[in-house]
Write a protein that holds these residues in place. Structure first.
Motif, PDB file in Angstrom:
ATOM      1  N   GLY A 108      -7.970   5.771   2.292  1.00 59.02           N
ATOM      2  CA  GLY A 108      -7.000   5.704   3.396  1.00 59.02           C
ATOM      3  C   GLY A 108      -5.792   6.873   3.402  1.00 59.02           C
ATOM      4  N   GLY A 109      -5.840   7.292   2.260  1.00 58.48           N
ATOM      5  CA  GLY A 109      -4.722   8.587   2.094  1.00 58.48           C
ATOM      6  C   GLY A 109      -3.344   7.876   2.310  1.00 58.48           C
ATOM      7  N   ILE A 110      -2.921   6.748   2.366  1.00 54.53           N
ATOM      8  CA  ILE A 110      -1.692   6.246   2.705  1.00 54.53           C
ATOM      9  C   ILE A 110      -0.528   6.052   1.301  1.00 54.53           C
ATOM     10  N   GLY A 111      -0.983   6.372   0.443  1.00 53.59           N
ATOM     11  CA  GLY A 111       0.004   5.789  -0.786  1.00 53.59           C
ATOM     12  C   GLY A 111       1.284   7.007  -0.870  1.00 53.59           C
ATOM     13  N   ILE A 112       1.188   8.060   0.019  1.00 57.08           N
ATOM     14  CA  ILE A 112       2.229   9.103  -0.253  1.00 57.08           C
ATOM     15  C   ILE A 112       3.089   8.372   1.198  1.00 57.08           C
ATOM     16  N   ASN A 113       2.542   7.639   2.137  1.00 55.92           N
ATOM     17  CA  ASN A 113       3.412   7.142   3.215  1.00 55.92           C
ATOM     18  C   ASN A 113       4.225   6.057   2.576  1.00 55.92           C
ATOM     19  N   LEU A 114       3.527   5.122   1.845  1.00 48.19           N
ATOM     20  CA  LEU A 114       4.247   4.081   1.462  1.00 48.19           C
ATOM     21  C   LEU A 114       5.316   4.524   0.305  1.00 48.19           C
ATOM     22  N   ALA A 115       5.238   5.577  -0.382  1.00 48.62           N
ATOM     23  CA  ALA A 115       6.324   6.190  -1.468  1.00 48.62           C
ATOM     24  C   ALA A 115       7.286   6.707  -0.342  1.00 48.62           C
ATOM     25  N   ILE A 116       7.259   7.322   0.568  1.00 49.66           N
ATOM     26  CA  ILE A 116       8.179   8.046   1.413  1.00 49.66           C
ATOM     27  C   ILE A 116       9.105   6.754   2.015  1.00 49.66           C
ATOM     28  N   GLN A 117       8.398   5.554   2.309  1.00 42.91           N
ATOM     29  CA  GLN A 117       8.765   4.542   2.797  1.00 42.91           C
ATOM     30  C   GLN A 117       9.786   3.816   1.862  1.00 42.91           C
ATOM     31  N   ASP A 118       9.366   3.777   0.641  1.00 37.70           N
ATOM     32  CA  ASP A 118      10.122   3.313  -0.342  1.00 37.70           C
ATOM     33  C   ASP A 118      11.358   3.894  -0.577  1.00 37.70           C
ATOM     34  N   ALA A 119      11.101   5.446  -0.557  1.00 38.89           N
ATOM     35  CA  ALA A 119      12.368   6.252  -0.771  1.00 38.89           C
ATOM     36  C   ALA A 119      13.538   6.055   0.489  1.00 38.89           C
ATOM     37  N   VAL A 120      13.002   6.031   1.525  1.00 36.64           N
ATOM     38  CA  VAL A 120      13.969   5.780   2.614  1.00 36.64           C
ATOM     39  C   VAL A 120      14.542   4.463   2.386  1.00 36.64           C
ATOM     40  N   CYS A 121      13.720   3.319   2.262  1.00 38.69           N
ATOM     41  CA  CYS A 121      14.395   1.972   1.782  1.00 38.69           C
ATOM     42  C   CYS A 121      15.438   2.158   1.000  1.00 38.69           C
ATOM     43  N   THR A 122      15.275   3.001  -0.251  1.00 38.63           N
ATOM     44  CA  THR A 122      16.186   3.026  -1.263  1.00 38.63           C
ATOM     45  C   THR A 122      17.365   3.587  -1.133  1.00 38.63           C
ATOM     46  N   GLN A 145      13.040  -3.866  -3.900  1.00 40.02           N
ATOM     47  CA  GLN A 145      11.950  -4.444  -4.391  1.00 40.02           C
ATOM     48  C   GLN A 145      11.393  -5.646  -3.338  1.00 40.02           C
ATOM     49  N   GLU A 146      12.530  -6.319  -3.138  1.00 32.90           N
ATOM     50  CA  GLU A 146      11.949  -7.620  -2.145  1.00 32.90           C
ATOM     51  C   GLU A 146      11.679  -7.081  -1.003  1.00 32.90           C
ATOM     52  N   ARG A 147      12.541  -6.127  -0.387  1.00 33.81           N
ATOM     53  CA  ARG A 147      12.211  -5.348   1.038  1.00 33.81           C
ATOM     54  C   ARG A 147      10.825  -4.538   0.915  1.00 33.81           C
ATOM     55  N   ARG A 148      10.359  -4.118  -0.174  1.00 31.27           N
ATOM     56  CA  ARG A 148       9.266  -3.273   0.004  1.00 31.27           C
ATOM     57  C   ARG A 148       8.139  -4.034  -0.565  1.00 31.27           C
ATOM     58  N   MET A 149       7.948  -5.166  -1.182  1.00 29.22           N
ATOM     59  CA  MET A 149       6.962  -5.838  -1.928  1.00 29.22           C
ATOM     60  C   MET A 149       5.849  -6.168  -0.802  1.00 29.22           C
ATOM     61  N   LEU A 150       6.457  -6.712   0.476  1.00 30.75           N
ATOM     62  CA  LEU A 150       5.359  -7.179   1.529  1.00 30.75           C
ATOM     63  C   LEU A 150       4.367  -6.153   1.898  1.00 30.75           C
ATOM     64  N   PRO A 151       5.154  -5.053   2.373  1.00 30.55           N
ATOM     65  CA  PRO A 151       4.249  -3.769   2.764  1.00 30.55           C
ATOM     66  C   PRO A 151       3.386  -3.316   1.754  1.00 30.55           C
ATOM     67  N   THR A 152       3.672  -3.504   0.423  1.00 30.37           N
ATOM     68  CA  THR A 152       2.871  -2.968  -0.629  1.00 30.37           C
ATOM     69  C   THR A 152       1.705  -3.835  -0.845  1.00 30.37           C
ATOM     70  N   ARG A 153       1.959  -5.117  -0.753  1.00 27.92           N
ATOM     71  CA  ARG A 153       0.866  -6.320  -1.040  1.00 27.92           C
ATOM     72  C   ARG A 153      -0.187  -6.202  -0.140  1.00 27.92           C
ATOM     73  N   ILE A 154       0.297  -5.725   1.460  1.00 25.99           N
ATOM     74  CA  ILE A 154      -0.476  -6.015   2.396  1.00 25.99           C
ATOM     75  C   ILE A 154      -1.280  -4.697   2.341  1.00 25.99           C
TER      76      ILE A 154
END
Length: 156
Positions: free
Chosen positions: A46-60, A82-91
């Motif tokens: 899906g090529g979406i690892g970078i998207n998740l990483a950027i979302q982590d950075a924005v949240c941080t 971690q609490e905020r980003r765990m659900l999207p990571t798991r999904i």
């Protein structure tokens, strides 16, 4: 094909991509927060690892920038990232795992092939182009929306 022969003179030049799909149980320690691939290894599916990483950075940034700017300790807030980003990571990892197990593994093992008809989801995307926007939306925006907050300029 002369360029290919120069780029890959023999099979020793071919490298195997090691795919890992896992995550840390704890992303933080005092003075340290792991995000992106450091916190959760993603498959290239899906090529979406970078998207998740950027979302982590924005949240941080949203959670930690104000207290850092004010000279306060952020150690107590690291777990909240971690609490905020765990659900999207798991999904996302769950979806990637499903693709690995139900699509890629059967094809690689020769137990399934690509039939004459595309899978149902692809036929639906073809018949109803509006449906194509749904995966793109979630890939681009994420499961949980993270917005960049622009802090107010300091008063001089």
């Amino acid at each position: 094909m002369p360029d290919l022969e120069r780029a890959l003179p023999d099979f020793d030049a071919v490298k195997l991509l090691s795919v890992s799909l896992d995550r840390l149980s704890c992303w933080y320690k005092p003075g340290l927060l792991a995000i992106g691939d450091a916190a959760h290894a993603m498959s290239p599916v899906g090529g979406i690892g970078i998207n998740l990483a950027i979302q982590d950075a924005v949240c941080t940034a949203n959670m930690l920038a104000p207290p850092i700017r004010d000279g306060k300790s952020v150690d107590g807030l690291l777990g909240r990232v971690q609490e905020r980003r765990m659900l999207p990571t798991r999904i996302i990892q769950g979806a990637q795992r499903t693709v690995h197990e139900r699509v890629l593994r059967p094809v690689i093992e020769g137990k399934a092939g690509f039939g004459e008809r595309p899978p149902l989801i692809m036929r639906l995307f073809d018949r109803f182009p509006l449906l194509r926007r749904i995966p793109g939306y979630f890939i681009g925006h994420g499961i949980r929306q993270e917005h960049v907050e622009v802090p107010a300029a300091p008063v001089a």
